[in-house]
Each structure stands twice: as structure tokens, then as C-alpha cells.
Scaffold this active site. Structure first.
Site, PDB file in Angstrom:
ATOM      1  N   ASP A   1      26.527  31.423  37.520  1.00 30.50           N
ATOM      2  CA  ASP A   1      26.996  32.785  37.297  1.00 30.50           C
ATOM      3  C   ASP A   1      28.468  32.590  36.972  1.00 30.50           C
ATOM      4  OD1 ASP A   1      28.268  35.296  37.611  1.00 30.50           O
ATOM      5  OD2 ASP A   1      26.467  36.013  38.612  1.00 30.50           O
ATOM      6  N   HIS A   2      28.834  32.737  35.711  1.00 23.67           N
ATOM      7  CA  HIS A   2      30.180  32.280  35.342  1.00 23.67           C
ATOM      8  C   HIS A   2      31.283  33.100  36.026  1.00 23.67           C
ATOM      9  CE1 HIS A   2      30.111  35.462  32.241  1.00 23.67           C
ATOM     10  NE2 HIS A   2      31.403  35.325  32.169  1.00 23.67           N
TER      11      HIS A   2
ATOM     12  N   ASP B   1      22.046  42.514  32.556  1.00 21.88           N
ATOM     13  CA  ASP B   1      23.031  41.668  31.884  1.00 21.88           C
ATOM     14  C   ASP B   1      24.278  41.442  32.737  1.00 21.88           C
ATOM     15  OD1 ASP B   1      24.008  40.300  29.516  1.00 21.88           O
ATOM     16  OD2 ASP B   1      25.383  41.980  29.246  1.00 21.88           O
TER      17      ASP B   1
ATOM     18  N   HIS C   1      26.643  39.263  37.847  1.00 25.80           N
ATOM     19  CA  HIS C   1      28.100  39.187  37.989  1.00 25.80           C
ATOM     20  C   HIS C   1      28.648  40.199  39.016  1.00 25.80           C
ATOM     21  CE1 HIS C   1      27.488  36.731  34.587  1.00 25.80           C
ATOM     22  NE2 HIS C   1      27.600  37.643  33.641  1.00 25.80           N
TER      23      HIS C   1
ATOM     24  N   LYS D   1      38.665  46.585  28.245  1.00 28.38           N
ATOM     25  CA  LYS D   1      38.058  45.544  29.055  1.00 28.38           C
ATOM     26  C   LYS D   1      38.813  45.460  30.377  1.00 28.38           C
ATOM     27  CE  LYS D   1      36.346  41.096  29.603  1.00 28.38           C
ATOM     28  NZ  LYS D   1      34.933  40.816  29.681  1.00 28.38           N
TER      29      LYS D   1
HETATM   30  C1  BG6 Z   1      27.722  37.760  29.966  1.00 25.38           C
HETATM   31  C2  BG6 Z   1      26.968  38.935  29.391  1.00 25.38           C
HETATM   32  O1  BG6 Z   1      27.000  37.181  31.024  1.00 25.38           O
HETATM   33  O2  BG6 Z   1      28.968  38.226  30.452  1.00 25.38           O
HETATM   34  C3  BG6 Z   1      27.769  39.607  28.293  1.00 25.38           C
HETATM   35  O3  BG6 Z   1      25.742  38.469  28.854  1.00 25.38           O
HETATM   36  C4  BG6 Z   1      29.136  39.992  28.800  1.00 25.38           C
HETATM   37  O4  BG6 Z   1      27.105  40.765  27.808  1.00 25.38           O
HETATM   38  C5  BG6 Z   1      29.804  38.799  29.458  1.00 25.38           C
HETATM   39  O5  BG6 Z   1      29.904  40.430  27.683  1.00 25.38           O
HETATM   40  C6  BG6 Z   1      31.100  39.227  30.132  1.00 25.38           C
HETATM   41  O6  BG6 Z   1      31.763  38.081  30.587  1.00 25.38           O
HETATM   42  P1  BG6 Z   1      33.332  38.079  30.725  1.00 25.38           P
HETATM   43  O7  BG6 Z   1      33.658  36.752  31.299  1.00 25.38           O
HETATM   44  O8  BG6 Z   1      33.888  38.280  29.329  1.00 25.38           O
HETATM   45  O9  BG6 Z   1      33.670  39.247  31.591  1.00 25.38           O
END
Ligand code: BG6
Ligand code: NDP
Length: 511
Positions: free
Chosen positions: A199-200, A257, A262, A367
Site C-alpha cells: 500500500d504505497h 481505489d 490508502h 490535491k
Molecule cells: C492509486 C490509485 O493507488 O493512488 C490512483 O489507483 C490514485 O487512482 C493514487 O490517483 C493516488 O496516489 P498518490 O500517491 O498520488 O496520492
């Protein structure tokens, strides 16, 4: 399995050098490899965080020579690596350890050939058999790839050393049943200690800082409970639309998603009890307890707890955004949600009665990912209650991205001979305090996996616990004929999102 000391307990990342390793990337011809994985590995090399005996093997169906793979990856690193421009000497050494092997994900013989190639590379690069397999392929291939790794003798489940570890990309299942099946299939071949579910968000510096803020300071933790916190808001907002991923998003929606993974990880870290140690299982054990304590949505009161929305045409920061239903690959009558707002209660002693509001959406004004703890107001309005002495609650806002940092809002006396009170902010910003940008999540996660540290990866039971709760919402939506609410692109979501908070006397922050 090698037992490692968790780096959160240690000083600088430079303390930690992995053992010799070969990273094998499945789906090496794809977008993630070129845009994230190789740039992250190159940056680790440039920062001298990789072992001298190191190799990368790209594996995919597309035929390619080693040279063509290296060239493709060089272009990816030139564009996306944090350590840019590339240092020719670092790149040459890095690229010498890079290979490509073509093969089909279903074909056992391809895995056996891969095994032979890895043995040759072990000798050539002095890697000693340690292997990290990264599944960067579509989720439909995860089970078969793990099963073939086992059948080809590459899984090494019974041996501690040399190690075989497998990183599995998201999504890990699309509901509880598919997540359980995938866990079962994977654990038939591998031991849980070999499985690294990505989970990044957990690799983000600021998500880790949430733990540091809570548990490395004496100040915050005593206030971190229902005696002092009125409510919590967790926002994962994006200004972009679905960016050409119509086919995927139609199946997923924002709840799958962004929220199930996340935002729920951020929620769990915000709400968990202090773990006894920062060892992976202590940390993950505390997160699971939070996910298990999420109160089920009361029967017949779904609308008071869940709101969904879908963007229609509008403008985001001066850029025209077409409506979701007009995006390529999207059904023109689609009911898929691009926004979700949730009210959640955590039924435990610490959080009983405190609403956690979560929201995530595409095509919002900007964002921003943040966690905001809104504190209870002072028990006595000592300074009266007029416009000039208006007191607003204290807010501790943890900005995960961008402008990473923490701010604390409190009331202060406006200078002068009258008693005017205004809210002011005390700020910490990563950029100004440390003079550096936080590293990319994938750098940290790849490094941790090589070090055998699972703390920033999700465990099987965690993933299942979050699907169990989220799945109920999908069931309700699937059985309801109610159309999704709409919101204009560039606004903060559908009208219902504001109502969700107004019922509790609250309002969303404008981050
Ligand atoms: C991904 C989703 O896991 O995370 C994307 O599939 C999303 O839809 C992205 O845009 C958001 O990641 P970050 O690191 O840019 O907040
Ligand atoms: P791609 O669609 O680019 O696929 C990666 C590779 O998988 C392709 O190059 C292809 O290589 C191979 N592949 C195997 N089976 C199939 C199939 N049935 N259809 C299409 N390709 C197939 O994906 P990404 O690189 O974007 O993503 C990889 C993984 O990472 C996925 O699980 C995704 O969900 C996840 N992910 C990606 C993110 C991103 O930013 N890209 C973000 C978060 C998660 P070949 O044909 O040569 O075998």
C-alpha cells in the site's frame, strides 16, 4: 527468515544496507516498472543504499533484449527518478546488473528457465540466491504467478536463507471473497513472512511521521482520545479525473481505489493504540484492532453514514474537466462513484463516540491528503461570545501531501487594547525544517522489503478486515436503485457530503 530491527527505531536510512539481492520484476514491460520501480531502485543506487552485489531481472511476455530493456529503463529513470539528472557512472554500474527474461506468466517452463537464468546471475553478480519477486502485473495474474514460483522451486518457503520474498501490488482483491481467495492461494505456497502486500501510502514519509508525532512525543498522545478530540477528518482529495483509466475505474470506483486501502491505512495509524514495539507484527496487530472495531453501519440509516458522488463537467484550477460519464471507457449511464464521504465510529475505549469523517474524490479543487483532529472547545467561554471573541476549536492538521507538514491552530489575542481573539497557526513544514523533499514511497518500500522489514506492508488479516467493512457498502449500493449524486468538477463533492457532517454539527475543513 532473518529477523531485522525495525528502522523506525534507528537513526538514518544510511544505517541499513540490504544483503546481496536480485529483484525480479514481473510485468517489467509495464507502466509501473518504468515510472516508479526502476526510478526508485536507481535513486537507491545513487544514494548508495543498495548492496554492491545487486541485480534486476525484468520478466514479461513481450520479447526484448537485455540492451533494449536497459535503454527503456534509462529513459524511465531520466524522466522519473528523484535522483536526476542521472549520474553516468552510477547508471553504468546499475545497468550492468540489469537483465531481461521473456516468458508467459502461466507457463511453468518459463519459470524454470527464469530459475536457470537467476542461478547464472547469482554467479555473475555474487548475489548468493536472495530473491525479491515483484508482481507488477494485472491482479488476475497474482495467484498463478505465485503458484508457478512454488512449482518451479523458486518460493523457498521452508528455508530462511537464501530468502525469497514476494511483493504483491494493489489491488489485493476486489471484495472480501476475492481477497480471502488470494490470501489462501498465496499462503499455500509462501509463508506470511515472505509476503509483502503493497500500500504505497505506508511508504510515504508523512504517514510514517504520523506514528512519530504520536509516539515519539509526550505532548500529543495524552490528548489523542475521546476526552479531548471532538471529531477527526481524513481527506484524500485529487484534482485529476480518472486520466484515461476508464476501464479500470468503472470496475473499481473510489471506494475500492482509494478508501479500502490508502485511507483506511491512514485511519488505522491515526486511531491505533501505541504498539509495544515497532516490529511489524506489533504494529500491524494494533492496526487490525482498529479495523475490527469499526462499527457496522446501522440498519436502515445508510444515508446518514455514506455519501457517494460522481463528477460532471466543470473546471478544476482553470482547466476544463469533462464529466465522468464522458470519459473514454466509461459507460454513459454509469453509477460508479468518483467521490465518497463516510462517517465512521470506532467502538473502543479510546474513540467511543468520536466520529471519524473520511472523504476521497477525483476532480476536486486541489490535491490534498490530510488528517485533522478537531479538539473539543474550552469548557468555559471566559472571554464572552461575540464576533470579536469568536473562538474556533483547536485543530491539529497533519498534511500528508503536498506541502508536507503539521499545523496546530489555536486562538490568540489580537495585539491592541481590546480583547479580540483570532485563530492562528503554528506550522512545521518538511521543506523549510529539513531543506529536503521527502523520498518516494517506492524507494522506502523496496528497501524495506530487501531488509526483510514488513512493518510498512499490510498483513493478510488487515486486508480482509478492511474489505469486510467496505464490502457492506458495495452490497448496499449494488442492491439499491438510487442513482449516484453528482457534483461539478472543481467543487468539494456532492451536497450530501456537507449534510453528512451537518447532522453532527460539524463542517468539512477547506484544506
Ligand atoms: C492509486 C490509485 O493507488 O493512488 C490512483 O489507483 C490514485 O487512482 C493514487 O490517483 C493516488 O496516489 P498518490 O500517491 O498520488 O496520492
Ligand atoms: P500495465 O497494464 O502496464 O501492466 C504491466 C504488465 O503486465 C504489462 O506490461 C504486461 O506485460 C503484463 N500483463 C500480464 N498479463 C496481462 C494482461 N492480461 N493484460 C495486460 N497486461 C498484462 O500495469 P501497470 O504497470 O500500470 O501496473 C502493474 C500493477 O501495479 C497492477 O497490478 C496495478 O494495479 C498496480 N498499480 C499500478 C499503478 C500505476 O501507477 N501504474 C499504481 C498502483 C498500482 P507483457 O504483456 O509484456 O507480459
Amino acid at each position: 527468515m532473518t529477523d531485522v530491527v525495525n528502522p523506525l527505531r534507528q537513526g538514518l536510512a544510511g544505517d541499513r544496507l540490504p544483503e546481496p539481492t536480485t529483484v525480479v520484476i514481473f510485468g517489467a514491460s509495464g507502466d509501473l516498472t518504468r515510472r516508479k520501480l526502476l526510478p526508485a531502485l536507481y535513486t537507491l543506487a545513487a544514494e548508495r543504499l543498495l548492496p554492491a552485489n545487486f541485480a534486476i531481472v525484468g520478466f514479461a511476455r513481450k520479447p526484448m533484449t537485455d540492451e533494449a530493456f536497459r535503454e527503456d529503463m534509462r529513459q524511465g529513470c531520466e524522466r522519473f527518478a528523484r535522483a536526476r539528472p542521472l549520474d553516468p557512472a552510477v547508471w553504468d554500474a546499475f545497468a550492468r546488473g540489469m537483465y531481461y527474461q521473456a516468458g508467459d506468466y502461466e507457463d511453468l517452463a518459463a519459470y524454470q528457465a527464469l530459475g536457470e537464468r537467476l542461478k547464472a546471475i547469482d554467479l555473475e553478480r555474487g548475489v548468493q540466491g536472495n530473491r525479491l519477486f515483484y508482481l507488477s502485473t494485472p491482479p488476475s495474474t497474482f495467484s498463478v504467478a505465485v503458484s508457478r514460483l512454488g512449482a518451479a522451486g523458486l518460493a523457498n518457503a521452508s528455508r530462511l536463507t537464501p530468502y525469497s520474498r514476494v511483493i504483491i501490488e494493489k489491488p489485493f482483491g476486489t471484495d472480501l471473497a476475492t481477497a480471502e481467495t488470494l490470501n489462501r492461494n498465496v499462503l499455500q505456497v509462501l509463508d506470511e513472512r515472505q509476503v509483502y502486500r503493497i500500500d504505497h501510502y505506508l511508504g510515504k514519509e508523512t504517514v510514517q511521521n504520523l506514528m512519530v508525532l504520536r509516539f515519539a512525543n509526550g505532548l500529543f498522545e495524552p490528548l489523542w482520545n475521546n476526552r479531548y478530540v471532538d471529531h477527526v477528518e481524513i481527506t484524500g482529495a485529487e484534482a485529476i479525473g480518472i486520466e484515461g483509466r476508464g476501464g479500470y475505474f468503472e470496475q473499481a470506483g473510489i471506494l475500492r481505489d482509494m478508501v479500502q486501502n490508502h485511507l483506511f491505512q491512514v485511519l488505522a495509524i491515526t486511531a491505533m493504540e501505541p504498539p509495544v514495539t515497532t516490529h511489524a507484527d506489533d504494529l500491524r496487530g494494533e492496526k487490525v484492532k482498529v479495523l475490527k472495531a469499526l462499527r457496522p453501519i446501522p440498519e436502515g440509516r445508510f444515508g446518514e453514514y455514506v455519501v457517494r458522488g460522481q463528477y460532471v463537467e466543470g473546471s478544476v484550477a482553470g482547466r476544463r474537466q469533462v464529466g465522468y460519464r464522458q470519459e473514454p471507457g466509461v459507460n454513459p449511464t454509469s453509477n460508479t462513484e468518483t467521490y465518497v464521504g463516510l462517517k465512521i465510529f470506532i467502538d473502543n475505549w479510546r474513540w467511543g463516540g468520536v466520529p471519524f469523517y473520511l472523504r476521497s474524490g477525483k476532480a476536486l479543487p486541489k490535491k490534498v491528503t490530510e488528517v485533522a483532529l478537531v479538539f473539543r472547545e474550552a469548557p468555559l467561554r471566559l472571554f464572552g461570545d461575540s464576533a470579536r471573541t469568536a473562538q474556533s476549536p483547536n485543530v491539529l492538521a497533519i498534511r500528508i501531501q503536498p506541502d508536507e507538514g503539521v499545523s496546530l491552530r489555536f486562538g490568540a489575542k489580537v495585539p491592541g487594547n481590546t480583547l479580540d481573539i483570532q485563530p492562528v497557526n503554528m506550522e512545521f513544514r518538511y521543506g523549510t525544517s529539513f531543506g529536503t523533499e521527502p523520498p518516494e514511497a517506492y524507494e522506502r518500500l523496496l528497501l524495506d522489503c530487501m531488509l526483510g522489514d514488513q512493518a510498512l506492508f499490510t498483513r493478510g488479516d488487515e486486508v480482509e478486515a478492511s474489505w469486510r467493512w467496505v464490502g457492506k457498502i458495495h452490497q448496499q449500493w449494488d442492491s439499491s436503485a438510487e442513482p449516484v449524486e453528482t457534483y461539478q468538477a472543481g467543487t468539494w463533492g456532492p451536497a450530501g457530503a456537507d449534510l453528512l457532517l451537518q447532522r453532527g454539527g460539524h463542517a468539512w475543513r477547506r484544506p
